[in-house]
Design an enzyme around this catalytic site. Structure first.
Site, PDB file in Angstrom:
ATOM      1  N   ASP A 110       0.581  -0.984   0.419  1.00  0.00           N
ATOM      2  CA  ASP A 110      -0.232   0.370  -0.203  1.00  0.00           C
ATOM      3  C   ASP A 110       0.512   1.124  -0.041  1.00  0.00           C
ATOM      4  O   ASP A 110       1.591   1.025   0.708  1.00  0.00           O
ATOM      5  CB  ASP A 110      -1.054   0.291   0.901  1.00  0.00           C
ATOM      6  CG  ASP A 110      -2.085   0.323   0.543  1.00  0.00           C
ATOM      7  OD1 ASP A 110      -3.063   1.476   0.906  1.00  0.00           O
ATOM      8  OD2 ASP A 110      -2.935   0.215   1.339  1.00  0.00           O
ATOM      9  N   ASP A 212      -3.496   4.531  -1.946  1.00  0.00           N
ATOM     10  CA  ASP A 212      -4.104   5.184  -1.433  1.00  0.00           C
ATOM     11  C   ASP A 212      -5.183   6.587  -1.817  1.00  0.00           C
ATOM     12  O   ASP A 212      -3.857   7.700  -2.525  1.00  0.00           O
ATOM     13  CB  ASP A 212      -3.286   4.903   0.258  1.00  0.00           C
ATOM     14  CG  ASP A 212      -4.866   5.863   1.052  1.00  0.00           C
ATOM     15  OD1 ASP A 212      -5.628   4.063   1.173  1.00  0.00           O
ATOM     16  OD2 ASP A 212      -4.896   6.545   1.942  1.00  0.00           O
ATOM     17  N   GLU A 275      -6.214   3.522  -5.742  1.00  0.00           N
ATOM     18  CA  GLU A 275      -7.747   3.671  -5.192  1.00  0.00           C
ATOM     19  C   GLU A 275      -8.597   4.481  -5.474  1.00  0.00           C
ATOM     20  O   GLU A 275      -8.503   5.941  -5.558  1.00  0.00           O
ATOM     21  CB  GLU A 275      -7.736   3.785  -3.439  1.00  0.00           C
ATOM     22  CG  GLU A 275      -9.092   3.279  -2.886  1.00  0.00           C
ATOM     23  CD  GLU A 275      -8.714   3.886  -2.026  1.00  0.00           C
ATOM     24  OE1 GLU A 275     -10.177   3.338  -0.112  1.00  0.00           O
ATOM     25  OE2 GLU A 275      -8.329   5.367  -0.965  1.00  0.00           O
ATOM     26  N   HIS A 336     -11.122  -3.425   3.651  1.00  0.00           N
ATOM     27  CA  HIS A 336     -11.243  -2.579   4.378  1.00  0.00           C
ATOM     28  C   HIS A 336     -11.678  -1.139   5.193  1.00  0.00           C
ATOM     29  O   HIS A 336     -11.923  -1.078   5.886  1.00  0.00           O
ATOM     30  CB  HIS A 336     -10.096  -2.867   5.349  1.00  0.00           C
ATOM     31  CG  HIS A 336      -9.123  -1.443   4.583  1.00  0.00           C
ATOM     32  ND1 HIS A 336      -8.616  -1.714   3.419  1.00  0.00           N
ATOM     33  CD2 HIS A 336      -8.894  -0.382   4.779  1.00  0.00           C
ATOM     34  CE1 HIS A 336      -8.288  -0.186   2.735  1.00  0.00           C
ATOM     35  NE2 HIS A 336      -8.294   0.507   3.744  1.00  0.00           N
ATOM     36  N   ASP A 337     -12.958  -0.591   4.142  1.00  0.00           N
ATOM     37  CA  ASP A 337     -13.640   0.034   4.535  1.00  0.00           C
ATOM     38  C   ASP A 337     -14.898  -0.189   4.345  1.00  0.00           C
ATOM     39  O   ASP A 337     -15.478   0.534   5.006  1.00  0.00           O
ATOM     40  CB  ASP A 337     -12.756   1.430   3.448  1.00  0.00           C
ATOM     41  CG  ASP A 337     -11.353   1.507   3.383  1.00  0.00           C
ATOM     42  OD1 ASP A 337     -11.161   2.038   4.828  1.00  0.00           O
ATOM     43  OD2 ASP A 337     -10.455   2.241   2.349  1.00  0.00           O
TER      44      ASP A 337
HETATM   45  C1  NOJ Z   1      -8.330   5.214   2.210  1.00  0.00           C
HETATM   46  C2  NOJ Z   1      -7.954   4.119   2.387  1.00  0.00           C
HETATM   47  O1  NOJ Z   1      -8.669   2.956   2.452  1.00  0.00           O
HETATM   48  C3  NOJ Z   1      -8.623   4.102   4.069  1.00  0.00           C
HETATM   49  O2  NOJ Z   1      -8.509   2.466   4.886  1.00  0.00           O
HETATM   50  C4  NOJ Z   1      -7.967   5.264   4.921  1.00  0.00           C
HETATM   51  O3  NOJ Z   1      -9.147   5.383   6.200  1.00  0.00           O
HETATM   52  C5  NOJ Z   1      -8.337   6.680   3.850  1.00  0.00           C
HETATM   53  N1  NOJ Z   1      -7.529   6.125   3.337  1.00  0.00           N
HETATM   54  C6  NOJ Z   1      -7.339   7.252   5.295  1.00  0.00           C
HETATM   55  O4  NOJ Z   1      -6.154   7.108   4.253  1.00  0.00           O
END
Ligand code: NOJ
Length: 549
Positions: A110, A212, A275, A336-337
């Site tokens: 990442d 990210d 992302e 994970h989000d």
């Molecule tokens: C996206 C990530 O997937 C998330 O987990 C994170 O909190 C935010 N970016 C900030 O970096």
């Protein structure tokens, strides 16, 4: 075959590993603890590589493992060229790389280039004075005339995106937490520093990066206010109050991404994944005007699509249409989000969704634990860890429930750790765990394993063209085709049996989501049980039925 449907970058090109392969996301805090501190680590991941090899994935993407105060669990980086002691050491990392290589597994890291931790030496220096040479590595503005923030920009994690710095009398911009100041990508020194960090890991053999919030990297140079979002309603995530047109998805961001791509292209056979939470129509631009952007701009549309055949078929069609010629598709069902698919759709439809993910055209990314049907775990208020939930409680934004420890077996703490883990395991771990799943011939693991094997065995699935066939009510049917092989995928998106009838249909079932019926012959019609999907190998010369309407 049209260019956009062909596998490699041009006619006759062999598909690349990240085109035909499958990516598996590991959330390192929750995969395997090896040193008894209740948090997963690199040595834990290394010990579980055999599991991933056996499952049949090709690459492991590991969420951030860099030194970090962990305000956002590693997405607040304090050193881009190290390993947080919580996860181990660089030696542990090298050992993990070596063993992954020996098992033919790639490792993707990442990369978090949009912001650092406020504890990163760059920011600590930048905030010492307005004239420090690092000052401009971050985004600073004078207060508004009333002393308030310079404009109306909002943080994704709640409140203003501007934090006042007493010492120097200016505000700095943070798209996420105040302890995650955004880097200023208009300063070429920032690009150089991040490119150097990328080379540090590429030299160590990583197969690429998941970048990210890549669509956030540049913000309006004139700092114009964001306009209100007319669809915002009270009770929604307050970030939705404004349309982030001046803080995300700027046309100029593609120059920055091309810079990241150039670094990756300096090495053989690596991949750049971005992302991006945007409608599929906007994803095309992230491949770059000359395919010099991300190889795989993440396509998250399945995380939100209405679970109806027509809606899913339309989404696939819109996405396929939006891809630039030569742009390779990809699909994601969990991360994970976002809520776990088994909770969103229920355990039965999660199996159908898994068949969809692994039979669509494009690189799939699997989220750890989805292969055993892990669900979003309810987290009691006193166990909440996620800063997003802490900042904006009660809106359902918390992500802890999708980051819970992997249950490996029925022993204490699910075999994840010798001590109480950082987040609770699902209470059902004595029944739902990897060991149980691996002995079942019809569980979610068996299905995932079988679908991954099928992808390896059938180029039509891994890299073939996509052919829409039918989408009505709960029935979604499409074809995949390569050379002289035609596979039909028929999915029942509902809980009632269905009959799919096609003139001339003749073939043999390769896989059912219920893990039976293998080799069953089908002719003229296909009976699907409730919540069943099947992959059928069509007989030689049998054509796909044309999509009606
Ligand atoms: C996206 C990530 O997937 C998330 O987990 C994170 O909190 C935010 N970016 C900030 O970096």
């Amino acid at each position: 075959m049209a260019d956009r449907e062909s596998a490699g970058a041009g006619p006759g090109r062999e598909p690349l590993w990240w085109q035909k392969g499958v990516i598996y996301q590991v959330y390192p805090r929750s995969f395997q603890d090896s040193n008894g501190d209740g948090v997963g680590d690199l040595e834990g991941i290394r010990r579980r590589l055999g599991y991933l090899e056996e499952l049949g994935v090709d690459a492991v993407w590991i969420s951030p493992i860099y030194p970090s105060p962990m305000a956002d669990f590693g997405y607040d980086v304090a050193d881009y060229e190290g390993i947080d002691p919580l996860f181990g050491t660089l030696d542990d990392f090298d050992r993990l790389m070596a063993e992954a290589g020996a098992r033919n597994l790639k490792v993707i890291l990442d990369l978090v280039p949009n912001h650092t931790s406020d504890q990163h030496p760059w920011f600590r220096e930048a905030r010492t004075s307005r004239t420090h040479p690092r000052r401009d590595w971050y985004i600073w503005r004078d207060p508004a005339p009333d002393g308030g923030p310079p404009n109306n920009w909002l943080s994704e994690f709640g409140g203003s995106a501007w934090e006042y710095d007493e010492n120097t009398g200016q505000y700095y911009y943070h798209a996420f937490l105040a302890s995650q100041p955004d880097l200023n990508w208009r300063n070429p020194e920032v690009a150089q520093a991040i490119h150097k960090a990328m080379r540090f890991w590429l030299d160590r053999g990583v197969a690429g990066f998941r970048v990210d919030v890549i669509w956030h990297l540049l913000k309006d140079k004139d700092f114009r206010d964001n306009p209100p979002d007319p669809d915002y309603r009270p009770g929604m995530n307050p970030y939705r109050r404004l349309l982030p047109v001046h803080t995300t998805d700027l046309a100029e961001v593609h120059t920055v991404i091309a810079g990241l791509r150039k670094v990756v292209d300096g090495y053989d056979d690596r991949v750049l994944i971005g992302e991006i939470y945007l409608p599929v129509e906007r994803l095309g631009a992230y491949y770059g005007a000359n395919l010099d952007g991300a190889h795989l701009p993440f396509n998250f549309a399945l995380l939100e699509v209405a679970w109806e055949a027509r809606a899913v078929a339309d989404l696939i069609a819109r996405y396929e249409k939006a891809l630039p010629p030569g742009g390779w598709p990809n699909w994601v069902l969990g991360n994970h989000d976002r809520p776990r698919v088994a909770s969103r759709l229920g355990p039965d439809q999660a199996r159908v969704a898994q068949m969809l993910l692994l039979t669509l055209r494009g690189t799939p990314t699997l989220y750890y634990g989805d292969e055993i049907g892990m669900t979003t775990v309810p987290i009691p208020a006193d166990k909440v860890q996620d800063p997003w939930e802490k900042n904006l409680p009660g809106l359902g934004l918390g992500r802890d429930g999708v980051r819970t420890p992997m249950p490996w077996d029925a022993s204490a703490n699910g075999g994840f750790s010798d001590v109480t883990p950082w987040l609770p395991l699902d209470t059902n771990f004595p029944e739902i765990n990897v060991m149980q799943h691996r002995v079942s011939s019809h569980g979610m693991y068996a299905l995932t394993h079988a679908l991954l094997s099928l992808r390896r065995a059938h180029p039509a699935l891994a890299v073939g063209a996509y052919r829409p066939v039918a989408a009505t009510g709960n029935l979604l049917v499409y074809g995949r085709e390569a050379q002289d092989e035609r596979l039909l995928v028929a999915l029942n998106l509902g809980g009632e049996p269905l009959l799919a009838a096609f003139d001339g249909l003749a073939g043999q079932i390769l896989q059912s989501t219920l893990c039976d019926r293998v080799d069953e012959a089908v002719a003229g019609e296909l009976a699907l049980r409730a919540n069943e999907g099947v992959v059928v190998a069509l007989g030689r010369g049998v054509a796909f039925p044309a999509e009606a309407g």
